[in-house]
Design an enzyme around this catalytic site. Structure first.
Site, PDB file in Angstrom:
ATOM      1  N   PHE A   1      44.117  44.398  37.788  1.00  0.00           N
ATOM      2  CA  PHE A   1      42.812  45.048  37.599  1.00  0.00           C
ATOM      3  C   PHE A   1      42.083  45.048  38.945  1.00  0.00           C
ATOM      4  O   PHE A   1      40.966  44.538  39.072  1.00  0.00           O
ATOM      5  CB  PHE A   1      41.960  44.340  36.541  1.00  0.00           C
ATOM      6  CG  PHE A   1      42.607  44.211  35.184  1.00  0.00           C
ATOM      7  CD1 PHE A   1      42.586  45.272  34.294  1.00  0.00           C
ATOM      8  CD2 PHE A   1      43.224  43.032  34.801  1.00  0.00           C
ATOM      9  CE1 PHE A   1      43.174  45.150  33.029  1.00  0.00           C
ATOM     10  CE2 PHE A   1      43.806  42.896  33.542  1.00  0.00           C
ATOM     11  CZ  PHE A   1      43.786  43.961  32.656  1.00  0.00           C
TER      12      PHE A   1
ATOM     13  N   ASN B   1      49.058  50.582  33.566  1.00  0.00           N
ATOM     14  CA  ASN B   1      48.403  49.691  32.621  1.00  0.00           C
ATOM     15  C   ASN B   1      48.757  48.257  32.990  1.00  0.00           C
ATOM     16  O   ASN B   1      49.937  47.913  33.141  1.00  0.00           O
ATOM     17  CB  ASN B   1      48.880  50.030  31.206  1.00  0.00           C
ATOM     18  CG  ASN B   1      48.328  49.094  30.161  1.00  0.00           C
ATOM     19  OD1 ASN B   1      48.749  47.940  30.057  1.00  0.00           O
ATOM     20  ND2 ASN B   1      47.399  49.582  29.363  1.00  0.00           N
ATOM     21  N   ALA B   2      47.758  47.420  33.150  1.00  0.00           N
ATOM     22  CA  ALA B   2      47.982  46.059  33.644  1.00  0.00           C
ATOM     23  C   ALA B   2      48.913  45.259  32.725  1.00  0.00           C
ATOM     24  O   ALA B   2      49.790  44.526  33.201  1.00  0.00           O
ATOM     25  CB  ALA B   2      46.657  45.342  33.800  1.00  0.00           C
TER      26      ALA B   2
ATOM     27  N   ASP C   1      41.619  39.845  36.844  1.00  0.00           N
ATOM     28  CA  ASP C   1      40.175  40.038  36.677  1.00  0.00           C
ATOM     29  C   ASP C   1      39.912  41.251  35.785  1.00  0.00           C
ATOM     30  O   ASP C   1      39.546  42.333  36.274  1.00  0.00           O
ATOM     31  CB  ASP C   1      39.522  40.222  38.053  1.00  0.00           C
ATOM     32  CG  ASP C   1      38.008  40.303  37.972  1.00  0.00           C
ATOM     33  OD1 ASP C   1      37.444  39.885  36.939  1.00  0.00           O
ATOM     34  OD2 ASP C   1      37.391  40.793  38.941  1.00  0.00           O
TER      35      ASP C   1
ATOM     36  N   ARG D   1      35.937  35.929  45.547  1.00  0.00           N
ATOM     37  CA  ARG D   1      36.813  36.458  46.606  1.00  0.00           C
ATOM     38  C   ARG D   1      37.002  35.440  47.720  1.00  0.00           C
ATOM     39  O   ARG D   1      38.102  35.314  48.282  1.00  0.00           O
ATOM     40  CB  ARG D   1      36.227  37.772  47.152  1.00  0.00           C
ATOM     41  CG  ARG D   1      36.400  38.943  46.197  1.00  0.00           C
ATOM     42  CD  ARG D   1      35.973  40.260  46.819  1.00  0.00           C
ATOM     43  NE  ARG D   1      34.535  40.421  46.888  1.00  0.00           N
ATOM     44  CZ  ARG D   1      33.784  40.952  45.923  1.00  0.00           C
ATOM     45  NH1 ARG D   1      34.346  41.363  44.806  1.00  0.00           N
ATOM     46  NH2 ARG D   1      32.471  41.094  46.070  1.00  0.00           N
TER      47      ARG D   1
ATOM     48  N   ASP E   1      45.965  48.911  39.083  1.00  0.00           N
ATOM     49  CA  ASP E   1      44.810  49.341  38.305  1.00  0.00           C
ATOM     50  C   ASP E   1      45.169  50.653  37.617  1.00  0.00           C
ATOM     51  O   ASP E   1      46.011  51.410  38.110  1.00  0.00           O
ATOM     52  CB  ASP E   1      43.577  49.538  39.201  1.00  0.00           C
ATOM     53  CG  ASP E   1      42.276  49.474  38.414  1.00  0.00           C
ATOM     54  OD1 ASP E   1      41.610  48.420  38.454  1.00  0.00           O
ATOM     55  OD2 ASP E   1      41.937  50.465  37.748  1.00  0.00           O
TER      56      ASP E   1
ATOM     57  N   CYS F   1      34.335  38.503  32.199  1.00  0.00           N
ATOM     58  CA  CYS F   1      32.993  38.982  32.555  1.00  0.00           C
ATOM     59  C   CYS F   1      32.156  39.270  31.314  1.00  0.00           C
ATOM     60  O   CYS F   1      31.174  40.007  31.389  1.00  0.00           O
ATOM     61  CB  CYS F   1      33.083  40.216  33.439  1.00  0.00           C
ATOM     62  SG  CYS F   1      33.897  41.624  32.669  1.00  0.00           S
TER      63      CYS F   1
END
Length: 391
Positions: free
Chosen positions: A225, A274-275, A295, A208, A247, A335
């Site tokens: 997201f 939906n992204a 992300d 960030r 999101d 991630c």
């Protein structure tokens, strides 16, 4: 204590402090262990290697708690591990009252996550063995942290894999549904009971700040997201003239809106969609942004799902490249441990070829330092971010 003897050669990586033993690496088990039982691990010649807990029903059968023969797992050992973890976090001088206190293997307590939000702790257990040690952990946290409350989170995924059953709830004291934390010059409400993970993505603290450094006053920015608005609020705080945040979770977006009000920030466009669909709409409409942040959640929980995950990342990269202005910045994160840095770079390169774009890598990030990366345990490095200038 039940003894586990390993096959010849396996001891090499254990002596190098690798913390797992797989089922196919075991030669003999003396006794009939139940899931979560404490065990002593020996090499093929019956020499001591360490202590851990066992789950005979999983691929990772033993997870180590100690490599020293005089360091038998106990409530006191758990307490010492947590005290050591806290001392490490104090040395980091994080600009926040929220941090990860225990990062599983990263703090030599496999199967345990503890996040601290102001005066409260949220504990997550992911293995049968650690679930059986819950009382020891709770008592240690109370003694070391003296929190107002401790809340237990468990994931259905972990329970299904490990075969244990537990209920989420308050373990100690009282825990409000929402806790207010601060990071740098922003404040956030954290939903510790129904939010994702333990309620907030503490691991992206460093990211960030890096994104904020890329934003210039007047920029038009996109947060894909967005969860509860960490990146979006950081970009708006830096002076972005327009921020769109998308999101699929209505609950996350509602909390993001509350976080915006908490910081007296307005004019962020919050979009529930939906992204993938939303990025296609933006690209089709010819929208362009100065800074784009993508992300996504973990697309690859296992090695077998990497191929499908790569397709998802490629589409995100393609759309991100198409909507980023020349001279603008695109940041994309993974991630999942199974998506390695090389995977991410290769999929970015393929996307660049498809849309005929050149990019300059201007930065990389990993999880922040309160989520320690132990070199001997590759799985402790899971979060990767690549920052690109689109030329």
């Amino acid at each position: 204590m039940i003894e586990v003897r390993l096959r010849p050669g396996v001891e090499k990586k254990i002596k190098a402090y690798f913390q797992w033993v797989y089922n196919l690496e075991i030669e003999e088990i003396k006794g009939s262990p139940e899931p979560g039982d404490l065990v002593k691990v020996l090499d093929s010649k019956k020499k001591f290697l360490g202590y851990g807990y066992i789950n005979p029903n999983t691929k990772i059968m033993v997870r180590f708690l100690s490599f020293k023969e005089d360091e038998v797992p106990s409530k006191e050992l758990i307490k010492e591990r947590i005290k050591s973890a806290l001392e490490y976090r104090k040395r980091l001088h994080l600009k926040s009252n929220a941090y990860r206190l225990v990062h599983s293997e990263g703090d030599f307590l496999p199967g345990l996550i503890v996040d601290v939000y102001d005066e409260y702790a949220v504990m997550e257990v992911t293995t049968y063995g650690m679930w059986k040690l819950t009382d020891w952990v709770k008592e240690a946290l109370v003694e070391v942290l003296q929190p107002k409350g401790i809340y237990l989170r468990v994931s259905n995924y972990a329970m299904n894999i490990e075969g244990f059953s537990a209920e989420e709830g308050v373990l100690y004291g009282e825990v409000p549904e929402r806790i207010k934390i601060w990071e740098e010059d922003l404040e956030f409400f954290v939903d510790v009971i129904k939010g994702q993970k333990t309620g907030f993505y503490l691991d992206q603290r460093r990211a960030r700040k890096m994104i904020r450094d890329l934003v210039k006053p007047g920029d038009v920015c996109l947060d894909v997201f967005c969860h509860t608005g960490g990146f979006a609020l950081s970009m708006k705080k830096k002076g972005a003239s327009k921020v769109i945040a998308v999101d699929l979770s209505e609950r996350a977006l509602n909390l993001a809106k509350e976080n915006a009000k908490l910081n007296q920030i307005d004019s962020i466009e919050w979009v529930e969609d939906n992204a993938f669909h939303f990025l296609r709409k933006l690209q089709k409409a010819g929208e362009k942004f100065d800074v784009v942040v993508i992300d996504p959640p973990s697309f690859a929980r296992t090695r077998a799902t990497v191929e499908n995950a790569m397709r998802g990342y490629k589409e995100l990269c393609i759309r991100g490249l198409q909507i980023t202005k020349p001279g603008g910045y695109l940041a994309i994160y993974s991630c999942s441990f199974h998506i390695q840095r090389e995977h991410l770079l290769s999929v970015i390169l393929e996307a660049c070829k498809d849309v005929k774009k050149q990019v300059r890598v201007v930065g990389e990030s990993f999880q922040d330092l309160d989520h320690p990366w132990i070199l001997q345990m590759p799985n402790t490095l899971y979060l990767k971010g690549i920052y690109l200038e689109v030329l």
